[in-house]
Scaffold this motif. Structure first.
Motif, short mmCIF file in Angstrom:
data_model
loop_
_atom_site.label_atom_id
_atom_site.label_comp_id
_atom_site.label_asym_id
_atom_site.label_seq_id
_atom_site.Cartn_x
_atom_site.Cartn_y
_atom_site.Cartn_z
N ASN A 41 35.01 42.68 36.78
CA ASN A 41 36.13 41.80 37.03
C ASN A 41 37.11 42.47 37.99
O ASN A 41 37.64 43.54 37.68
N GLU A 45 30.26 36.04 32.85
CA GLU A 45 29.82 37.40 33.18
C GLU A 45 28.34 37.59 32.81
O GLU A 45 27.60 38.23 33.54
N THR A 101 32.65 40.79 41.75
CA THR A 101 32.30 39.74 40.79
C THR A 101 30.80 39.65 40.58
O THR A 101 30.33 39.49 39.45
#
Lengths: 260, 261
Positions: free
Chosen positions: A139, B83, A134
């Motif tokens: 992912n 992200e 992460t």
């Protein structure tokens, strides 16, 4: 003793069941959605395909050949009482393609792959490697789970196709070399009774079992807790749950295909 | 108390709470980390230091409160924004957490390969350069993590954490499990590389020697709260008996160690 404590226990078991069902559903949906969206990891997918498909061939082949041989022998002892020995080829090919090929291969590979996936991903979990993914813009569902699911769903049907051929060959060997059947008659019988649907239904089952085995391996590994013991429990749970799900989905799929 | 030190903090936590079942681990954390600053959170085992770090990284979701990185609220972020924020982070894990299926150089270059910033040849070159920054020779690049000693694994972990030139680096107990000399080497490296990268650093540790070396500011976590925060120079005269007990490592004092978990 509190008279309600029994009730309380039932309630808490029920709640934890719902919790697990919810967690598993979320995991499944997330796994599938990552498997169909880029980026893909072709290197990992190919590596997993080798592991799940190619390296499972010996174990699946041996299982299939003995299943076919036993099937021929058993049906001979039964059918000869009604002078129905001619049906052996028929019984062997239908049982193998529809049922024993996918189920036996599924169970064997559940032991092999389900356990190794759960152990690998579980160890990554307890050593924080999944957290590390992460933090490195990756992912973990996409990097770890999706490629294994893709490999499972695609490789299981191929494995089962191989198992079908080997299984029928096992039956042929016993019928011809031990029971004295005419080789060309036996093959003729095998071929005549086989329909396209017999094989495809088995392959669809195989794809479903591949999904189940990889899903269970990944799910239990991904959610393992607490060091070596946790990884051990995850491995056991992955194999046991995969086997039970394979057998129950086998019934459900059979009902869908043939109950008309 | 609010541990503020700058008007535009790099990381800002306010009233962050997290409980696991009935066990409250973080009970209203307020903490600001200024750009370029190195903050070390100290505290005993089981005081929630790791949970604090994982909440900022997005691995755990706090029950309430706000966590901001560069002014952006991250607790309610979607996965693509998340992200993008995570790209600013580098992290050195307690057990190094190297991927044991990959050689050392691929471990180091994992982040930049994942972001597709470079091809594999370039990535390997960058990895070797980062390895030399943490004092490892290029021969190590093709080994696997299992072939390295604990200290070397920590160094590789450090090289991996700085490889993508992160703006913020997290250190989770960087010296745990190392001998005192290797621990000091790692501390020196942490100071050196964070300065070279120009990163903001947030570390958690219970090793006071390490905290004194790498911190600009120290915050002490106890029972899910920051009970003291201040410049590292002030730690010996904090006037806080909890801090005094902790930095001197005394068994008796206001902090009672839970013998049972």
């Amino acid at each position: 003793m509190n008279p309600l404590s029994g009730l309380q226990k039932i309630g808490s078991v029920f709640i934890s069941f719902l919790e697990t069902a919810g967690k598993l559903t979320t995991f499944t949906v997330s796994g599938i959605s990552h498997a169909v969206r880029p980026p893909f990891y072709p290197r990992i997918i190919i590596h997993q395909m080798m592991d799940i498909g190619y390296y499972s061939l010996p174990v699946v082949g041996l299982t299939a050949v003995f299943a076919g041989m036993v099937l021929a022998l058993q049906s001979y002892t039964g059918f000869s009482r009604f002078s129905a020995e001619g049906a052996i080829a028929n019984v062997v090919v239908l049982s193998i393609t529809r049922e024993l090929g996918p189920v036996l291969a599924g169970l064997m590979v559940a032991g092999r792959i389900g356990a190794s996936l759960a152990a690998e991903i579980g160890t990554m979990r307890v050593t924080e490697q999944i957290d590390a993914l992460t933090t490195l813009s990756t992912n973990p569902m996409k990097y770890l789970v999706a490629p294994r699911m893709i490999a499972g769903i695609t490789m299981f049907p191929i494995l089962v196709l191989v198992a079908d051929v080997i299984g029928v060959f096992g039956g042929y060997m016993v019928a011809v070399y031990k029971l004295g059947f005419n080789p060309s008659n036996y093959l003729q019988n095998t071929w005549n009774f086989l329909t396209f649907e017999d094989v495809t239904s088995g392959l669809v089952k195989a794809a479903a079992f591949g999904f189940i085995v990889t899903l269970m391996g990944c799910y239990h590994g991904y959610n393992s807790r607490g060091g070596a013991q946790g990884v051990g429990t995850a491995t056991t749970n992955a194999v046991v749950s995969a086997c039970i799900l394979i057998l129950s989905f086998d019934y459900i799929l059979t009902e869908m295909f043939f109950a008309k | 108390m609010h541990a503020t030190s700058s008007a535009n903090p790099k990381i800002s936590l306010s009233a962050v709470k997290k409980a696991f079942g009935r066990k409250v681990v973080l009970d209203g954390i307020d903490l600001d980390v200024a750009p370029g600053e190195s903050v070390v959170v100290i505290g005993g085992s089981g005081t929630g230091k790791s949970v604090l770090l994982k909440s900022i990284l997005g691995i755990l979701k706090p029950d309430s409160g706000s966590i901001k990185v560069d002014g952006e609220e991250i607790t309610r972020m979607g996965s693509s924004d998340r992200e993008r924020i995570n790209n600013k982070f580098g992290m050195l894990f307690q057990g190094a957490a190297l991927f044991d299926s990959l050689p050392v150089w691929e471990n180091v270059a994992f982040g930049i390969l994942a972001e597709k910033r470079v091809n594999r040849d370039e990535a390997k070159e960058i990895a070797i350069q980062k390895l030399s920054q943490v004092g490892l020779i290029s021969d190590v690049a093709d080994l696997f993590p299992a072939e390295l000693s604990g200290g070397m694994q920590k160094r590789v972990g450090l090289a991996r954490a700085i490889c993508a030139d992160p703006e913020i680096i997290f250190f989770d107990e960087p010296t745990t499990g190392l001998d005192p000399i290797m621990a000091d080497v790692i501390n020196d490296l942490i100071v050196k590389v964070t300065r070279e990268v120009g990163a903001t650093a947030l570390s958690i540790t219970h090793d006071m020697a390490s905290a004194r070396k790498i911190a600009n500011r120290v915050a002490m976590l106890y029972h899910g709260k920051i009970i003291w925060a201040g410049p590292v120079e002030d730690i010996d005269h904090s006037g806080n008996e909890y801090v005094d007990q902790f930095i001197h490592g005394r068994a008796d004092g206001p902090i009672k160690m839970a013998v049972r978990a």
